[in-house]
Design a protein around this motif. Sequence first.
Motif, short mmCIF file in Angstrom:
data_model
loop_
_atom_site.label_atom_id
_atom_site.label_comp_id
_atom_site.label_asym_id
_atom_site.label_seq_id
_atom_site.Cartn_x
_atom_site.Cartn_y
_atom_site.Cartn_z
N ALA A 24 12.80 26.31 -1.79
CA ALA A 24 14.05 25.74 -2.30
C ALA A 24 13.84 24.27 -2.65
CB ALA A 24 15.16 25.90 -1.28
N GLY A 25 13.10 23.57 -1.82
CA GLY A 25 12.83 22.15 -2.06
C GLY A 25 12.06 21.91 -3.34
N LEU A 26 11.12 22.80 -3.65
CA LEU A 26 10.38 22.68 -4.91
C LEU A 26 11.31 22.69 -6.10
CD1 LEU A 26 7.27 25.01 -4.42
CD2 LEU A 26 7.25 22.53 -4.72
N ILE A 27 12.29 23.60 -6.06
CA ILE A 27 13.23 23.72 -7.18
C ILE A 27 14.18 22.53 -7.21
CG2 ILE A 27 14.99 25.19 -8.26
CD1 ILE A 27 12.06 26.36 -8.14
N ILE A 28 14.57 22.05 -6.06
CA ILE A 28 15.43 20.85 -6.01
C ILE A 28 14.68 19.65 -6.57
CG2 ILE A 28 16.57 19.19 -4.46
CD1 ILE A 28 17.16 21.66 -2.61
N PRO A 31 13.58 20.86 -11.02
CA PRO A 31 14.32 22.02 -11.53
C PRO A 31 13.60 22.78 -12.64
CG PRO A 31 15.78 20.15 -11.27
CD PRO A 31 14.38 19.64 -11.04
N ALA A 32 12.74 22.11 -13.40
CA ALA A 32 12.00 22.79 -14.47
C ALA A 32 11.06 23.86 -13.90
CB ALA A 32 11.21 21.78 -15.29
N LEU A 33 10.64 23.68 -12.65
CA LEU A 33 9.81 24.69 -12.02
C LEU A 33 10.55 26.02 -11.89
CD1 LEU A 33 8.02 22.85 -9.06
CD2 LEU A 33 6.96 23.87 -11.08
N GLY A 34 11.87 25.95 -11.80
CA GLY A 34 12.68 27.16 -11.68
C GLY A 34 12.50 28.09 -12.86
N ASP A 35 12.53 27.52 -14.07
CA ASP A 35 12.34 28.34 -15.27
C ASP A 35 10.96 28.97 -15.30
OD1 ASP A 35 14.89 27.66 -16.13
OD2 ASP A 35 14.17 25.94 -17.31
N THR A 36 9.95 28.18 -15.01
CA THR A 36 8.57 28.68 -14.97
C THR A 36 8.43 29.76 -13.90
OG1 THR A 36 7.77 26.52 -15.67
CG2 THR A 36 6.15 28.02 -14.69
N PHE A 37 9.00 29.49 -12.76
CA PHE A 37 8.94 30.42 -11.64
C PHE A 37 9.56 31.76 -12.01
CE2 PHE A 37 10.52 32.29 -7.73
CZ PHE A 37 9.40 32.20 -6.92
N HIS A 100 17.60 29.54 -4.23
CA HIS A 100 18.14 28.28 -4.73
C HIS A 100 18.52 28.39 -6.21
CE1 HIS A 100 19.10 24.09 -4.75
NE2 HIS A 100 18.43 23.98 -5.89
N ILE A 101 17.70 29.06 -6.99
CA ILE A 101 18.02 29.26 -8.41
C ILE A 101 19.32 30.06 -8.53
CG2 ILE A 101 17.28 30.39 -10.54
CD1 ILE A 101 14.35 29.70 -9.60
N ALA A 102 19.42 31.15 -7.78
CA ALA A 102 20.63 32.00 -7.83
C ALA A 102 21.85 31.24 -7.32
CB ALA A 102 20.41 33.26 -7.01
N LEU A 103 21.65 30.39 -6.33
CA LEU A 103 22.75 29.58 -5.82
C LEU A 103 23.31 28.69 -6.91
CD1 LEU A 103 24.34 28.75 -3.23
CD2 LEU A 103 22.60 26.99 -2.89
N GLY A 104 22.43 28.09 -7.69
CA GLY A 104 22.87 27.22 -8.79
C GLY A 104 23.52 27.99 -9.93
N LEU A 105 23.05 29.20 -10.18
CA LEU A 105 23.58 29.99 -11.29
C LEU A 105 24.81 30.81 -10.92
CD1 LEU A 105 20.22 31.37 -12.78
CD2 LEU A 105 21.65 29.54 -13.72
N GLN A 106 24.82 31.39 -9.73
CA GLN A 106 25.86 32.34 -9.36
C GLN A 106 26.71 31.93 -8.17
OE1 GLN A 106 26.53 35.19 -11.02
NE2 GLN A 106 24.87 34.95 -12.47
#
Length: 188
Positions: A24-28, A31-37, A100-106
């Motif tokens: 989660a910390g990596l994405i925080i 955030p661009a890592l989230g798309d790549t991930f 963390h990505i889903a938390l931000g989106l949904q």
Amino acid sequence: MSKAILYSILLSVLIFSGSTLFGAGLIIYNPALGDTFMEVLHESLDIEEMMNDPPATMALKLFMNNLQACIILFLGGVTFGLLTVFILAMNGVIVGAIAHIALGLQGGVFVIAALLPHGIVELPALFISGALGFMLASAIRREWNGEGDAALEAMHYASLFAKTVLPLLVIAAITEAFITPGIIVMVV
């Protein structure tokens, strides 16, 4: 339950939990890592195809994927637990990043609905598999020191795996394929 398995389960939980926070910390942090991930995850798992499968097929695929991870966690003990640690950590990072990505989106309700129904069964299977891997590593170390029979202990651990992990994985796969989607639909 013996102290050894309880301590080993606790170690598995700590490694996974710490890695989840790290993911989660990596994405925080970036955030661009989230798309790549998410791109890498979609390519490697072919999630869209699995979501279009009938629930029984999806359950079988989920079961096989989770069984593979749990077997590697257990047998990772032959690497003195290094592979076990790595697989626990990678699974934690993946769960943390996706959550963390889903938390931000949904939002939080979606994350809970998507993870809790099957996670309350799947995560214990993961932790028990990791614990058995750590115990196998200890058995090998004891045998090298002339204090035990690693093969005999490995057979006992394999029996525990079959009696505990396999049923949990079946329940988790059925829940994830048949129940979790309905719960998600209710909260979205």
